[in-house]
Scaffold this active site. Structure first.
Site, PDB file in Angstrom:
ATOM      1  N   SER A 144      -4.662   2.119   0.447  1.00  0.00           N
ATOM      2  CA  SER A 144      -3.463   1.290   0.284  1.00  0.00           C
ATOM      3  C   SER A 144      -2.300   1.995   0.946  1.00  0.00           C
ATOM      4  O   SER A 144      -2.295   3.233   1.076  1.00  0.00           O
ATOM      5  CB  SER A 144      -3.164   1.088  -1.211  1.00  0.00           C
ATOM      6  OG  SER A 144      -1.883   0.524  -1.408  1.00  0.00           O
ATOM      7  N   TYR A 157      -2.493   4.006 -10.069  1.00  0.00           N
ATOM      8  CA  TYR A 157      -2.980   3.266  -8.898  1.00  0.00           C
ATOM      9  C   TYR A 157      -2.685   4.019  -7.610  1.00  0.00           C
ATOM     10  O   TYR A 157      -3.575   4.228  -6.771  1.00  0.00           O
ATOM     11  CB  TYR A 157      -2.350   1.875  -8.841  1.00  0.00           C
ATOM     12  CG  TYR A 157      -2.741   1.116  -7.597  1.00  0.00           C
ATOM     13  CD1 TYR A 157      -3.991   0.531  -7.490  1.00  0.00           C
ATOM     14  CD2 TYR A 157      -1.857   1.001  -6.512  1.00  0.00           C
ATOM     15  CE1 TYR A 157      -4.374  -0.157  -6.339  1.00  0.00           C
ATOM     16  CE2 TYR A 157      -2.231   0.318  -5.372  1.00  0.00           C
ATOM     17  CZ  TYR A 157      -3.488  -0.252  -5.284  1.00  0.00           C
ATOM     18  OH  TYR A 157      -3.856  -0.920  -4.135  1.00  0.00           O
TER      19      TYR A 157
END
Length: 262
Positions: A144, A157
């Site tokens: 990401s 995350y």
């Protein structure tokens, strides 16, 4: 060059929707048979039926919850029992949450680490020897743009995706003498169900990409003669990642905290 994957099988996790479904579509379009893994059996079967019909490939469905410890080992054993060999692995399954860590449910945090980190690691280790020996496919792990930043309000995350990025680049270096292509893909926000799971759009920083744009960028990176170890999808995300690398960590952290509304 435009690669063909005919005669190979691609294992794609998180394949029931979003990026996973698009990876399945583009790989099937180029002739790959598929093993589709996700929790939602009905969606997997609908996707498999459509791809088989449209692209004349074989698409197997293996419903599984990779957020459960041991699921990756069981998946490898199930494929071995079926006599299915895998040449491409796309570790796409993952999820995030938003809010202070002190407010997160401990079980949900553990599930996130299991899915985003442990399942990626275990599946990569389980299939990597075969991928290296065959060399016709690819190992693709979805990181990401958050991997390049500390992410207050998404602390776990962001950290899991930083792991995926570092892990994949290192595995890619180890595989440099083989013909296997290894790639970490770092998109920014994508038009998927991700933010429905997160529960807020506050984490959607920057322009939204489509799944097709992310998967096409992946495929083009793999098709280049020299595959990079990682790519960041989207100009704005690339600039942000570079800025985070060059800025003092305290400054980058403060910017991330404001942007993510921590």
């Amino acid at each position: 060059m435009t690669m063909t994957y005919r005669g190979t099988t691609a294992l794609i996790t998180g394949a029931s929707s979003g990026l996973g479904a698009e990876y399945a579509r583009q790989w099937a379009q180029r002739g790959a048979d598929l093993v589709l893994v996700a929790r939602r059996r009905e969606r997997l079967e609908e996707l498999a039926e459509r791809l088989e019909r449209e692209h004349r490939v074989r698409a197997r469905t293996l419903p599984a919850d990779l957020g459960r410890p041991g699921a990756a080992t069981e998946l490898r054993a199930e494929l071995d029992a079926l006599g299915v060999s895998v040449q491409t692995l796309v570790n796409n399954a993952g999820f995030g949450s938003h809010g202070p860590l002190a407010d997160q449910e401990p079980a949900r945090v553990a599930e996130m680490v299991q899915l985003n980190v442990m399942a990626v690691t275990e599946l990569t280790r389980a299939f990597l020897p075969d991928l290296l020996a065959d060399g016709r496919g690819a190992l693709v792990n979805i990181a990401s743009a958050a991997a390049y930043h500390s992410t207050p309000a998404m602390a776990v995350y962001g950290a899991t995706k930083a792991y995926v990025l570092s892990f994949t680049e290192a595995v890619g270096y180890e595989a440099r003498g083989s013909s296997l292509r290894v790639l970490a893909v770092s998109p920014g926000p994508v038009r998927t169900e991700f933010f429905d799971v997160v529960g807020t759009r506050d984490a959607a920083v920057g322009a939204m990409a489509t799944p097709e744009q992310v998967v096409t960028a992946t495929r083009r990176a793999l098709e280049r003669r020299t595959t990079p170890p990682s790519i960041v999808v989207g100009l704005g995300n690339r600039l942000s990642a570079a800025a985070a690398t060059l800025s003092p960590r305290r400054v980058a952290l403060a910017v991330s905290g404001r942007v993510l509304k921590a």
